[in-house]
Design an enzyme around this catalytic site. Structure first.
Site, PDB file in Angstrom:
ATOM      1  N   ASP A 153       0.877  -1.174   0.000  1.00  0.00           N
ATOM      2  CA  ASP A 153       0.000   0.000   0.000  1.00  0.00           C
ATOM      3  C   ASP A 153       0.912   1.221   0.000  1.00  0.00           C
ATOM      4  O   ASP A 153       1.716   1.399   0.919  1.00  0.00           O
ATOM      5  CB  ASP A 153      -0.885  -0.027   1.255  1.00  0.00           C
ATOM      6  N   LYS A 213      -1.608  15.149  -9.978  1.00  0.00           N
ATOM      7  CA  LYS A 213      -0.390  14.771 -10.699  1.00  0.00           C
ATOM      8  C   LYS A 213       0.659  15.881 -10.640  1.00  0.00           C
ATOM      9  O   LYS A 213       1.862  15.606 -10.556  1.00  0.00           O
ATOM     10  CB  LYS A 213      -0.722  14.427 -12.151  1.00  0.00           C
ATOM     11  N   PRO A 253       2.428  10.737 -19.792  1.00  0.00           N
ATOM     12  CA  PRO A 253       1.555  10.356 -20.908  1.00  0.00           C
ATOM     13  C   PRO A 253       0.200  11.069 -20.844  1.00  0.00           C
ATOM     14  O   PRO A 253      -0.197  11.556 -19.779  1.00  0.00           O
ATOM     15  CB  PRO A 253       1.381   8.848 -20.691  1.00  0.00           C
TER      16      PRO A 253
END
Length: 289
Positions: free
Chosen positions: A31, A133, A156
């Site tokens: 985790d 992000k 990406p």
């Protein structure tokens, strides 16, 4: 990866079915929010690819808990564990979401690795995924500089291609929505950037194995309007009930430069091959008919 009792989990069946998995693949349950489990996973590794980050298909109700904290804390846990383990290089999968969300982008449609999403703009527009992000990648670079850790990031856009796992990822759900066209009169005809998952895998390997690799790498293959993508799929599978009405949108076109990644030797598949293999994969899985 190392072995553990969780290796027998049915959700990992597709991994154990890979060629050579019986001899070369070992699974370990971890985790990213549990530092101890991450540390035991990366112990003894020469290289680590950090790809785990929340990517919801719908708008989160609590973005701080569902997206922001897991993305940032998970990334820092991985990097801390890698430093302690003496890992040679860490390749972090970021996103073009950390590149293009900015109210004042550079002149011209092309964006490169120098471009960053604006955190306040992400908050104002409630684009929580791009914010997660952006925050995670910035934290990765700050930690790498402070700790002297060799980090490379790959960014990406939408990732298509044949499914490996039995579940459908968020990028594939985006494409499937246009191919099913359930009860929708017209679809937005935005320019979308995309890349084949197999080409992303190649980019990650290049980022890890190339001694000269450094910094960020945008990993985008094609920029096409949604109507163009649907046209390609319809030409291959005329029986599909694809979207046929589109609302033209302008002003949001983003094209990403991949010159830096191509200098490492990166190549990418044609749009036609990616869409063909994607759709046939969805059909085989019973998602499209």
């Amino acid at each position: 990866m190392r072995s553990s009792p969780s290796a027998g989990d049915p959700k990992n069946k597709h991994l154990r079915a890979l060629d050579g998995a019986g001899e070369r693949l070992r699974l370990f349950k971890a985790d990213v929010l549990d530092y101890a489990s991450v540390a035991s996973t990366v112990a003894g590794c020469a290289g680590v690819f950090h790809v785990a980050s929340p990517c919801p298909a719908a708008q989160p109700t609590n973005p701080e808990v569902e997206l922001l904290a897991p993305a940032v804390a998970g990334t820092l846990n991985v990097l801390r564990a890698c430093r302690e383990a003496g890992v040679r290089r860490v390749v972090v999968v970021s996103s073009v979401g950390a590149v293009f969300m900015n109210p004042n982008p550079p002149e011209g449609p092309t964006m490169d690795e120098h471009c960053w999403s604006n955190e306040e703009y992400c908050r104002a527009t409630e684009n929580w995924y791009c914010l997660s992000k952006t925050l995670a990648e910035r934290e990765a670079w700050a930690y790498a500089e402070k700790a002297g850790l060799d980090v490379v990031t790959v960014c990406p856009p939408l990732v298509f291609g044949p499914l490996l796992q039995p579940t459908v990822n968020t990028s594939s759900l985006f494409l499937i929505r246009y191919l099913k066209c359930d009860g929708v009169d017209a679809m937005d005809d935005r320019v979308r950037n995309m890349v084949d998952v197999r080409d992303v895998a190649d980019a990650l390997v290049l980022a890890y194995e190339s001694p000269e690799a450094a910094g960020r790498y945008i990993c985008s293959a094609h920029a096409r309007k949604v109507s163009e993508m649907v046209y390609v799929v319809r030409s291959l599978h005329p029986s599909l009930n694809c979207a046929n009405k589109f609302v033209q949108l302008v002003g949001d076109e983003k094209v990403f430069s991949t010159e830096k990644l191509q200098r490492l030797g990166w190549k990418f598949r044609t749009l036609e091959e990616t869409l063909k293999d994607s759709v046939e994969s969805y059909m085989s899985a019973g998602i499209l008919s």
